[in-house]
Design a protein around this motif. Structure first.
Motif, PDB file in Angstrom:
ATOM      1  N   SER A  17      56.030  96.619 -70.316  1.00 17.72           N
ATOM      2  CA  SER A  17      56.921  97.774 -70.396  1.00 17.72           C
ATOM      3  C   SER A  17      56.468  98.868 -69.447  1.00 17.72           C
ATOM      4  N   ARG A  19      57.723 103.193 -68.571  1.00 20.05           N
ATOM      5  CA  ARG A  19      58.604 104.321 -68.840  1.00 20.05           C
ATOM      6  C   ARG A  19      58.673 105.181 -67.586  1.00 20.05           C
ATOM      7  N   TYR A  80      64.715 109.972 -68.793  1.00 18.78           N
ATOM      8  CA  TYR A  80      63.733 108.903 -68.902  1.00 18.78           C
ATOM      9  C   TYR A  80      64.425 107.539 -68.911  1.00 18.78           C
ATOM     10  N   GLN A  82      63.203 103.873 -70.378  1.00 19.11           N
ATOM     11  CA  GLN A  82      62.230 102.993 -71.018  1.00 19.11           C
ATOM     12  C   GLN A  82      62.629 101.555 -70.730  1.00 19.11           C
TER      13      GLN A  82
END
Length: 127
Positions: A17, A19, A80, A82
């Motif tokens: 992941s 961000r 943002y 994610q």
């Protein structure tokens, strides 16, 4: 001078992941739809996500739906992205931009509907 600055990119293994953040300066975009795009080498810029200024409407292409989420903090003039369950196909330079002219409630897909592009942040997903 209007400026968008993306950050948070990097190298990550498949399944990982990241961000991303996009900070705006020079004017407030709290009433505007914000979008994320990406561009891989040799490919056209591709729509990734967008969110209206209220956050009530979002849009994602099928390729990232369920893995990517978009959010914004209007007080910080920041949006943002994610990104979860990343795959090598997600590799590219990620850009944020403002939908312009303003169209409240609309999350356009076409890059031509956006302006004030940032310089981009590189995301590389290794297999």
């Amino acid at each position: 001078q209007v400026q968008l600055v993306e950050s948070g990119g990097g190298l990550v293994q498949a399944g990982g992941s990241l961000r991303l953040s996009c900070a705006a300066s020079g004017r407030t975009f709290s009433r505007d739809t914000m979008g994320w795009f990406r561009q891989a080498p040799g490919k056209e810029r591709e729509f990734v996500a967008a969110m209206t200024w209220t956050g009530s409407t979002t849009n994602f292409p099928e390729s990232v739906r369920g893995r990517f989420t978009i959010s914004r903090d209007n007080a910080k003039n920041t949006v943002y992205l994610q990104m979860n369950s990343l795959t090598p196909e997600d590799t590219g330079v990620y850009y944020c931009a403002v939908q312009w002219p303003r169209s409240p409630g609309d999350c356009a897909l076409a890059p031509g509907r956006y302006a004030f592009w940032g310089q981009g942040t590189q995301v590389t997903v290794s297999s």
